[in-house]
Scaffold this active site. Structure first.
Site, PDB file in Angstrom:
ATOM      1  N   GLY A 126       3.236 -10.332   0.341  1.00  0.00           N
ATOM      2  CA  GLY A 126       4.287 -10.508  -0.654  1.00  0.00           C
ATOM      3  C   GLY A 126       5.663 -10.345  -0.027  1.00  0.00           C
ATOM      4  O   GLY A 126       5.808  -9.798   1.066  1.00  0.00           O
ATOM      5  N   ALA A 160      12.298  -6.217   1.402  1.00  0.00           N
ATOM      6  CA  ALA A 160      11.286  -6.189   2.458  1.00  0.00           C
ATOM      7  C   ALA A 160      10.178  -7.199   2.180  1.00  0.00           C
ATOM      8  O   ALA A 160      10.116  -7.799   1.112  1.00  0.00           O
ATOM      9  CB  ALA A 160      10.694  -4.783   2.550  1.00  0.00           C
ATOM     10  N   VAL A 162       5.760  -7.564   2.735  1.00  0.00           N
ATOM     11  CA  VAL A 162       4.556  -6.760   2.946  1.00  0.00           C
ATOM     12  C   VAL A 162       3.513  -7.617   3.652  1.00  0.00           C
ATOM     13  O   VAL A 162       3.227  -8.743   3.235  1.00  0.00           O
ATOM     14  CB  VAL A 162       3.991  -6.238   1.606  1.00  0.00           C
ATOM     15  CG1 VAL A 162       2.743  -5.393   1.858  1.00  0.00           C
ATOM     16  CG2 VAL A 162       5.042  -5.413   0.869  1.00  0.00           C
ATOM     17  N   ASP A 205       8.529   2.365 -13.166  1.00  0.00           N
ATOM     18  CA  ASP A 205       8.328   0.913 -13.155  1.00  0.00           C
ATOM     19  C   ASP A 205       6.848   0.561 -13.244  1.00  0.00           C
ATOM     20  O   ASP A 205       6.349  -0.303 -12.522  1.00  0.00           O
ATOM     21  CB  ASP A 205       8.951   0.291 -11.905  1.00  0.00           C
ATOM     22  CG  ASP A 205       9.148  -1.219 -12.033  1.00  0.00           C
ATOM     23  OD1 ASP A 205       9.210  -1.719 -13.181  1.00  0.00           O
ATOM     24  OD2 ASP A 205       9.222  -1.905 -10.998  1.00  0.00           O
TER      25      ASP A 205
END
Length: 484
Positions: A18, A23, A25, A142
């Site tokens: 992802g 950033a 991953v 979240d």
């Protein structure tokens, strides 16, 4: 010569899982061949900004370890990242447990709602992880199906602690003030920009996830009195709320215990909500629950469905891209200046140089002229400021392009994501709507803003009505052509 292998410090890197604003991953392999996930921070951000994000996400994880959390393996403060093309630079990263079975979101989207026994199995695991966090003075802020992963045994793991915070707050008062989270899962006090209790908003989000797992759709669009469904709960018209959600469902679909639990979790006033301790002993929690063996058998089938549907979507997108590439129209210009850029009129609408922004460049001049005339694009528009601390949402798109370029691209591709579009006369705001595969209307807004600190344009999304998962699919489509 192109390298066949890329590395980050001592880790060999595999496929990308992802990408986000801060950033990306990737799968990574340790020297002992154990497999993990690594979040590699982008070098396009300052070291100060990356360090702040790393501390925000990994800081709490260093003190935590639980079977229902994605646990931290290692923090990489400064390691050499060697890319496939041989390019190298130093950056920081976080190594985490790898959850091989993917996001809970994909199972709900591609294989449908869960049985009550399956729902109870996963909700108990979610609450177990949440209770551990709260006991250790941490709130997540979240929680949503996209941030809940499944491991190789289909057990639930809470992920992505980028918005996590201490429960006692910065000043020790027990109240938090940052407006963070994902809109459809936010408690009303966050939506209303009030100070809030971290444990209460986490539990509220968990209640929405519970409802979605069991029904396949959210209980409301946004927890505000302007939302017709949530207003029923605010005004104590709970029976009407459940009557509305019982349409198109078999008689008795919602048990009294389930309805009572949801009412208690999603209450408007935080002090009226059920506590974690009370929830654990609630009658609904004591009902029949799937065993791990039953979950493994059922979700192995679901996982196959998810993989097949995601592969279908990938192939479809690749075919669409190939078709688009085959139909490209090259723009030829006669002078050297126009080879670098296209400039329309005397106003501030300047379109990108060759290969900088293909979506615009590949349009014929006639198409560009038609869009400019149809939507009166020569007028000067106000660009709303974007405050990353207050405005950030998971689906935001960050592009180093001018708002006019992005607006033109959205209008050029409008038929891919909207059946009807209305552009504001003086801002970069679009009202859109599309009928989903079930014949229901999905309405949403798109607005292009500007981060004044970095001078980056940000595309934001706001769902007004319709199915949440279909809305996210539309947003994904927009991400695809804007980030191409």
């Amino acid at each position: 010569m192109q390298r066949k292998e890329q590395t980050f410090g001592k880790y060999r890197l595999g496929k990308t899982l992802g990408k986000g604003y801060q950033a990306k991953v990737k799968i990574c392999y340790a020297p002992n061949n154990k497999v993990y996930a690594v979040k590699i921070f982008k070098r396009t951000h300052s070291e100060e900004k990356n360090t702040k994000a790393l501390i925000q996400e990994a800081g709490h994880l260093t003190q935590l370890k639980h079977e229902n959390l994605v646990n931290l393996v290692e923090i990489l403060k400064k390691e050499q990242y060697i890319k496939k093309n041989g390019e190298t630079y130093y950056t920081m990263g976080i190594v985490l447990e790898l959850c091989t079975k993917g996001e809970l979101f994909d199972y709900l989207l591609h294989s449908g709602k869960f049985t009550e026994e399956q729902t109870r199995y996963y909700f108990k695991q979610l609450i177990s992880g949440l209770q551990y966090l709260h006991t250790n003075n941490v709130c997540h802020r979240d929680l949503k199906p996209e941030n809940i992963l499944l491991d190789e045994n289909f057990n639930l793991k809470i992920a992505d602690f980028g918005f996590s915070a201490r429960l006692d707050g910065k000043d020790g008062s027990g109240f938090l003030k940052s407006s963070l989270g994902t809109e459809g899962y936010m408690a009303p006090e966050i939506n209303e920009k009030k100070a809030y209790i971290g444990s209460a908003v986490d539990l509220f989000s968990a209640g929405i996830i519970l409802f979605i797992m069991f029904t396949g759709h959210p209980p409301f669009h946004k927890a505000l009195d302007s939302d017709p469904y949530y207003k029923l709960l605010i005004t104590d018209r709970n029976s009407t709320f459940w009557e509305a959600h019982s349409r198109n469902k078999e008689k008795g679909f919602f048990s009294n215990d389930f309805m009572n639990l949801i009412n208690s979790i999603l209450a408007y006033e935080p002090q009226n909500r059920i506590t974690l301790a009370e929830l654990i002993s609630h009658p609904w929690m004591k009902g029949k629950c799937s065993s791990n063996a039953e979950i493994k058998a059922a979700f192995a089938t679901r996982h196959k469905q998810v993989v097949e549907k995601m592969d279908e979507e990938k192939k479809k997108k690749q075919a669409e891209k190939q078709n688009k590439d085959n139909q490209e129209i090259s723009i030829e210009t006669n002078d050297n200046e126009n080879k670098d850029k296209l400039k329309q009129g005397g106003n501030n609408i300047i379109y990108a140089a060759k290969n900088k922004f293909r979506s615009v460049e590949d349009s014929s001049q006639a198409e560009i002229d038609n869009l400019i005339a149809t939507y009166n694009l020569k007028v000067e528009r106000f660009v709303a400021p974007y405050n990353e601390q207050e405005d950030f949402k998971q689906n935001d798109i960050f592009l180093n392009l001018q708002p006019d370029q992005i607006l033109l691209t959205l209008l050029k591709h409008q038929n891919e994501f909207s059946q009807k579009i209305a552009l504001s006369n003086d801002t970069y705001k679009l009202k859109c709507c599309k009928t989903d595969q079930n014949g229901e209307l999905v309405e949403f807004n798109i607005e292009i803003k500007k981060n004044e600190e970095s001078n980056i344009s940000v595309i934001t999304f706001n769902k007004k009505s319709g199915d949440y998962y279909q809305y996210l699919e539309i947003v994904k489509q927009i991400h695809t052509f804007l980030e191409a």
